[in-house]
Design an enzyme around this catalytic site. Structure first.
Site, PDB file in Angstrom:
ATOM      1  N   TYR A 182       0.841  -1.190   0.000  1.00 38.52           N
ATOM      2  CA  TYR A 182       0.000   0.000   0.000  1.00 38.52           C
ATOM      3  C   TYR A 182       0.881   1.246   0.000  1.00 38.52           C
ATOM      4  O   TYR A 182       2.018   1.229   0.472  1.00 38.52           O
ATOM      5  CB  TYR A 182      -1.016   0.018   1.141  1.00 38.52           C
ATOM      6  CG  TYR A 182      -0.522  -0.135   2.557  1.00 38.52           C
ATOM      7  CD1 TYR A 182       0.183   0.893   3.198  1.00 38.52           C
ATOM      8  CD2 TYR A 182      -0.812  -1.275   3.293  1.00 38.52           C
ATOM      9  CE1 TYR A 182       0.589   0.778   4.504  1.00 38.52           C
ATOM     10  CE2 TYR A 182      -0.406  -1.404   4.612  1.00 38.52           C
ATOM     11  CZ  TYR A 182       0.298  -0.374   5.212  1.00 38.52           C
ATOM     12  OH  TYR A 182       0.707  -0.494   6.506  1.00 38.52           O
ATOM     13  N   CYS A 183       0.357   2.324  -0.582  1.00 40.90           N
ATOM     14  CA  CYS A 183       1.084   3.588  -0.763  1.00 40.90           C
ATOM     15  C   CYS A 183       2.478   3.343  -1.344  1.00 40.90           C
ATOM     16  O   CYS A 183       3.492   3.746  -0.769  1.00 40.90           O
ATOM     17  CB  CYS A 183       1.183   4.351   0.559  1.00 40.90           C
ATOM     18  SG  CYS A 183       1.587   6.100   0.346  1.00 40.90           S
ATOM     19  N   PRO A 184       2.537   2.661  -2.514  1.00 40.05           N
ATOM     20  CA  PRO A 184       3.843   2.338  -3.090  1.00 40.05           C
ATOM     21  C   PRO A 184       4.577   3.584  -3.586  1.00 40.05           C
ATOM     22  O   PRO A 184       3.963   4.556  -4.005  1.00 40.05           O
ATOM     23  CB  PRO A 184       3.492   1.405  -4.257  1.00 40.05           C
ATOM     24  CG  PRO A 184       2.106   1.827  -4.653  1.00 40.05           C
ATOM     25  CD  PRO A 184       1.424   2.234  -3.378  1.00 40.05           C
TER      26      PRO A 184
END
Length: 287
Positions: A149-151
């Site tokens: 997540y939130c790469p």
């Protein structure tokens, strides 16, 4: 020749604001207001370089793009139903999970005459984390971890599993480099939560912006990766020890009177931004 990122960490003195043990009454709106305040204070020369450590209990921080999800309200309700507070930060990026086992660190630097290159700020935080974890002998990579997540290009990982993400915010000649470190708990469980948020918020619809296809197995905590039970307190000690080695002086601090006035303005701005999400939430941040 010494790397520019290490030079950035070698400040004459580091001001320390430790908010890692304030508990569940300390809310994320307050943190983002603090960092904007400190950016202004450091950028104007009112304050030296500052390291702020912070922890928030059961909080999901959404990015600006997450607001544009076609069924965002349903996704947010799912998170609230699972006991999480939800806020939208005042910068880019996507959804992240914060809880009592996630340590957040902000390094706030003055933006020098030539300016701090974006990558230099990221590299400084990466170098600091490598120093903090050097005793474990693991290679810490900075590269995008697909499926997390939130790469981003400065995802920090060990053996291909992400345990931290770095972001930056610039306000009035100050630069805040921020990181969340998943110290304990289950990285997969946090990722499962965000995966379900996006599933409910998208409902299979095509969108102009490409949201991450989350694979929970790509994420882990430091305790899991290092096979060592680490706590936020352990990481705080490592942070302070390394900043002391990099500086002539570190000293604890709270906001000055002038900073407090700025902070209250910034907090009101954050609360206003999140008013819609807070409408059915009887609690709110304390000024």
């Amino acid at each position: 020749m010494e790397e520019l990122s290490i030079k950035l960490l070698k400040q004459p003195k580091w001001r320390i604001i430790d908010q890692s043990s304030l508990g569940p009454i300390f809310e994320a709106e307050q943190s983002f207001a603090y960092d904007d305040t400190l950016c202004e204070a450091v950028g104007s020369g009112m304050s030296p370089a500052t390291a702020r450590a912070w922890v928030h209990h059961k909080t999901i921080v959404l990015g600006i793009q997450d607001e544009r999800l076609p069924h965002c309200e349903e996704g947010v309700q799912f998170l609230k139903d699972n006991g999480y507070r939800v806020i939208i930060r005042n910068s880019g990026g996507l959804a992240v999970v914060l809880d009592e086992n996630v340590l957040n660190i902000s390094l706030i630097f003055p933006d020098a005459e030539k300016g701090i290159d974006i990558n230099r700020g990221y590299d400084a935080m990466w170098d600091l984390v490598k120093k903090m974890l050097s005793e474990y002998g693991e290679e810490i990579e900075a590269r995008e971890i697909q499926g997390s997540y939130c790469p981003g290009s400065y995802d920090l990982s060990i053996r291909g599993k992400k345990f931290a993400g770095i972001s930056q915010r610039r306000v009035r000649n100050g630069v805040a480099v921020q990181i969340y470190l998943c110290v304990g708990g289950s990285g997969e469980e946090r990722a499962e939560l965000i995966k379900e948020f996006y599933s409910r918020s998208l409902k299979g619809e095509e969108t102009r912006y490409k949201y991450p296809a989350i694979k929970p197995e790509t994420m882990a905590s430091l305790s899991e990766l290092l096979n060592t039970e680490l706590t936020v307190s352990d990481m705080m000690l490592k942070l302070l020890t390394n900043l002391k080695e990099l500086s002539d002086r570190i000293f604890p601090s709270s906001l000055s009177v002038g900073e407090q006035i700025l902070y209250e303005k910034n907090l009101l701005r954050m609360m206003d931004r999140n008013k819609k999400l807070k409408m059915d939430d009887p609690t709110g941040p304390v000024i």
